[in-house]
Write a protein that holds these residues in place. Structure first.
Motif, PDB file in Angstrom:
ATOM      1  N   PHE A   1      33.880  38.980  42.664  1.00 17.36           N
ATOM      2  CA  PHE A   1      32.884  38.980  43.976  1.00 17.36           C
ATOM      3  C   PHE A   1      32.133  37.423  43.792  1.00 17.36           C
ATOM      4  O   PHE A   1      33.002  37.247  45.524  1.00 17.36           O
ATOM      5  CB  PHE A   1      31.149  39.561  43.589  1.00 17.36           C
ATOM      6  N   PHE A   2      32.258  36.686  43.033  1.00 20.80           N
ATOM      7  CA  PHE A   2      32.222  35.400  43.468  1.00 20.80           C
ATOM      8  C   PHE A   2      33.326  34.390  43.246  1.00 20.80           C
ATOM      9  O   PHE A   2      32.566  33.727  41.812  1.00 20.80           O
ATOM     10  CB  PHE A   2      30.682  34.801  44.076  1.00 20.80           C
ATOM     11  N   PRO A   3      34.192  34.463  43.469  1.00 19.77           N
ATOM     12  CA  PRO A   3      35.242  33.073  42.311  1.00 19.77           C
ATOM     13  C   PRO A   3      34.633  32.370  42.194  1.00 19.77           C
ATOM     14  O   PRO A   3      35.115  31.075  41.095  1.00 19.77           O
ATOM     15  CB  PRO A   3      36.206  32.973  43.536  1.00 19.77           C
ATOM     16  N   ALA A   4      33.030  31.732  42.748  1.00 17.57           N
ATOM     17  CA  ALA A   4      33.001  30.093  42.708  1.00 17.57           C
ATOM     18  C   ALA A   4      32.026  29.841  41.928  1.00 17.57           C
ATOM     19  O   ALA A   4      32.286  28.771  41.365  1.00 17.57           O
ATOM     20  CB  ALA A   4      32.108  29.644  44.249  1.00 17.57           C
ATOM     21  N   ALA A   5      31.676  31.379  41.227  1.00 14.25           N
ATOM     22  CA  ALA A   5      30.442  31.075  39.741  1.00 14.25           C
ATOM     23  C   ALA A   5      31.634  31.304  38.999  1.00 14.25           C
ATOM     24  O   ALA A   5      30.862  31.130  37.610  1.00 14.25           O
ATOM     25  CB  ALA A   5      30.367  32.976  40.394  1.00 14.25           C
ATOM     26  N   ALA A   6      32.716  31.138  38.545  1.00 15.67           N
ATOM     27  CA  ALA A   6      33.976  30.796  37.825  1.00 15.67           C
ATOM     28  C   ALA A   6      33.816  29.140  36.825  1.00 15.67           C
ATOM     29  O   ALA A   6      33.457  29.706  35.852  1.00 15.67           O
ATOM     30  CB  ALA A   6      35.563  31.321  37.851  1.00 15.67           C
ATOM     31  N   SER A   7      33.578  28.506  37.971  1.00 13.60           N
ATOM     32  CA  SER A   7      33.097  27.486  37.345  1.00 13.60           C
ATOM     33  C   SER A   7      31.419  27.032  36.140  1.00 13.60           C
ATOM     34  O   SER A   7      30.785  26.078  34.944  1.00 13.60           O
ATOM     35  CB  SER A   7      32.683  26.210  38.088  1.00 13.60           C
TER      36      SER A   7
ATOM     37  N   TRP B   1      31.941  39.809  33.076  1.00 14.78           N
ATOM     38  CA  TRP B   1      32.463  38.902  33.819  1.00 14.78           C
ATOM     39  C   TRP B   1      33.050  38.984  35.201  1.00 14.78           C
ATOM     40  O   TRP B   1      33.417  37.801  35.660  1.00 14.78           O
ATOM     41  CB  TRP B   1      32.113  37.669  32.708  1.00 14.78           C
ATOM     42  N   ASP B   2      34.400  39.279  34.495  1.00 17.48           N
ATOM     43  CA  ASP B   2      35.631  39.413  35.462  1.00 17.48           C
ATOM     44  C   ASP B   2      35.185  40.208  37.150  1.00 17.48           C
ATOM     45  O   ASP B   2      35.723  39.692  37.424  1.00 17.48           O
ATOM     46  CB  ASP B   2      36.203  40.651  35.049  1.00 17.48           C
ATOM     47  N   LEU B   3      33.635  41.486  36.799  1.00 14.37           N
ATOM     48  CA  LEU B   3      33.080  41.605  37.890  1.00 14.37           C
ATOM     49  C   LEU B   3      32.613  40.488  38.857  1.00 14.37           C
ATOM     50  O   LEU B   3      32.919  40.324  40.354  1.00 14.37           O
ATOM     51  CB  LEU B   3      32.155  43.005  37.283  1.00 14.37           C
ATOM     52  N   LEU B   4      31.762  40.025  37.865  1.00 12.54           N
ATOM     53  CA  LEU B   4      31.373  38.847  38.461  1.00 12.54           C
ATOM     54  C   LEU B   4      32.081  37.595  39.257  1.00 12.54           C
ATOM     55  O   LEU B   4      31.426  37.611  40.298  1.00 12.54           O
ATOM     56  CB  LEU B   4      30.213  38.226  37.132  1.00 12.54           C
ATOM     57  N   THR B   5      32.717  37.631  38.485  1.00 11.94           N
ATOM     58  CA  THR B   5      33.644  36.634  39.565  1.00 11.94           C
ATOM     59  C   THR B   5      34.521  37.363  40.546  1.00 11.94           C
ATOM     60  O   THR B   5      35.594  35.964  40.879  1.00 11.94           O
ATOM     61  CB  THR B   5      34.482  35.912  38.103  1.00 11.94           C
TER      62      THR B   5
END
Length: 463
Positions: free
Chosen positions: A340-346, A334-338
């Motif tokens: 890469f794509f900060p907008a995915a944090a929502s 999850w940390d790596l995904l967000t």
């Protein structure tokens, strides 16, 4: 689960994989209930076993082909992978060329590229809807050291016949925008698939051809011309082992291939604004140049399926068959995904799972058939099995039928690889390797070239 990972109300950990959420996890079909005689018995109903059965029955409909599966068709890596139908070679060009020459290594690479279109063509012919879209693959570098590695990989690819049309440098953000990306490549030789749909559709096609798949049937022994189970023995001229990451469970094969763990998370569907912001307009696959690498796809229902290494290896070549994923691994992904794509944090995580892939000691896949004993196998795909299994299935078909074809002379046919070291050496080696890779990735944030720690990790395990 850590509070920093938002979980969906229907969050699931394990239960094989997210890819079965829409259809439900299949219950195993009828098991073997008696001794049988067949022409070919295949152990394992993953992609390798199913493709082999498919091509054998298409070539010789009169053959009696039986498949034995411990769980259900597609239970292993075939139903859990990242959905990359990629042309990347499952092994090292240099190692294949060392034994067979440059031209043969180049020929193997071209067959890998052709196998992507072969899978797509079979799916169209057999009516298998596996959400396939061939939009290529983007690999990004997010540090100066990664960028140097990425550019070097393009240069190094050219002697193997990989041209500008096969792989090229692109501007970061040209295909999709990843936070912090400083360099990128794109290749057209990759398609997005839904793994479980491919496995289940292929199993249906195989059954329609007259192949019997006995599910819920563990194989306890493979020997010349027979496969033994608790419910009966199948005797056949040819016995094909297609067990990949579960090979270590078979008697005498614990050190044959290392069962390496890989883990994934998948988000809830993301809104149109996210895809517009990231420029991820198609079904491109996404990877990176970190040593502790990631892989991702945009699913058909607009989620991100994001994978990487969790606990890489369990002592004694054990396998967690149900796919449960450790909390720390979910947090890291999850940390790596967000990142890469900060907008995915929502968004939130809907499902997490893990699976195993087979790794030979030299990290190169192989196909083998001994005409004298009738024993054959294919595997050791090191994470590139979605495409390679198709090539393996066609190659095993020709070997079983005794036909000399361009496939049976490819340099991965008949490769002999030494076994992995006994425990605790292999546990120490693998965990040391991934510890060094993680530290190397951290150090490379302020470096301009590959860390010596990563090179040391490669030498330890022969990667």
């Amino acid at each position: 689960m850590s509070a920093r990972v938002p979980l969906s109300p229907g969050y699931v950990n394990g239960d094989v994989a997210f890819w079965y959420r829409s259809s439900g996890v299949p219950a195993p079909g009828p098991p073997l209930d008696r001794d049988l005689q067949a022409d070919v018995v295949i152990v394992g109903a993953g992609y390798t076993g199913l493709w082999t059965a498919y091509y054998l029955k298409k070539a010789r409909p009169s053959l009696e082909v039986v498949v034995l599966e411990q769980e259900f068709a597609g239970f292993g890596a075939s139903g859990r992978n990242g959905g990359w139908l990629t042309g990347d070679l499952a092994g090292s060009h240099e190692r294949y060329a060392k034994t067979h020459g440059l031209a043969e290594a180049k020929r193997l690479q071209r067959e890998m590229y052709a196998s992507i279109d072969e899978v797509i063509a079979v799916c169209e012919k057999e009516g298998i809807d596996a959400d396939i879209v061939k939009d290529g693959v983007v690999n990004v570098a997010r540090t100066t050291a990664q960028a140097a590695r990425l550019r070097a990989s393009v240069t190094a690819a050219r002697p193997w016949g990989i041209t500008e049309q096969d792989l090229r440098l692109v501007e970061p953000g040209e295909r999709l925008r990843v936070a912090g990306a400083v360099a990128a490549t794109w290749s057209p030789h990759c398609a997005r698939i839904q793994p479980a749909k491919l496995a289940q559709g292929l199993a249906r096609a195989v059954r329609d051809l007259g192949v019997t798949i006995y599910e819920g049937t563990p194989v306890t022994q493979i020997a010349p011309h027979l496969a033994r189970t608790p419910y009966g023995t199948v005797r056949a001229r040819h016995v094909i082992r297609a067990t990949e990451g579960f090979t270590a469970r078979l008697r005498g094969l614990r050190r044959q291939w290392l069962p390496m763990n890989s883990s994934m998370i998948v988000t809830e569907p993301l809104p149109a604004s996210f895809w517009a912001e990231t420029g991820w307009h198609g079904a491109e696959l996404l990877g990176d140049l970190a040593h502790y690498y990631m892989y991702a796809q945009r699913t058909a229902d607009d989620r991100i399926a994001f994978g990487g290494r969790g606990k890489p290896y369990l002592y004694g070549s054990r396998v967690d068959a149900r796919g449960h994923t450790h909390e720390r691994t979910v947090e890291d992904l999850w940390d790596l995904l967000t990142d890469f794509f900060p907008a995915a944090a929502s968004s939130s995580v809907a499902h997490t799972w893990s699976g195993v892939l087979g790794v030979p000691r030299d990290w190169c896949s192989a196909v083998h058939l001994d005409p004298a004993t009738g024993l054959g196998w294919a595997g050791g795909y090191t994470g590139h099995g979605v495409t390679t299994t198709n090539l393996a299935g066609r190659t095993l078909r020709d070997l079983i039928l005794g036909e000399e074809t361009p496939l049976t002379t490819l340099p991965w046919v008949g490769r002999e690889v030494r076994a992995w070291e006994p425990e605790p050496l292999r546990w120490l080696g693998v965990h040391t390797m991934y510890r060094l890779y993680r530290v190397a990735d951290h150090r490379e944030r302020s470096m301009t070239r590959t860390s010596v720690l990563a090179r040391l990790a490669d030498r330890i395990t022969g990667h």
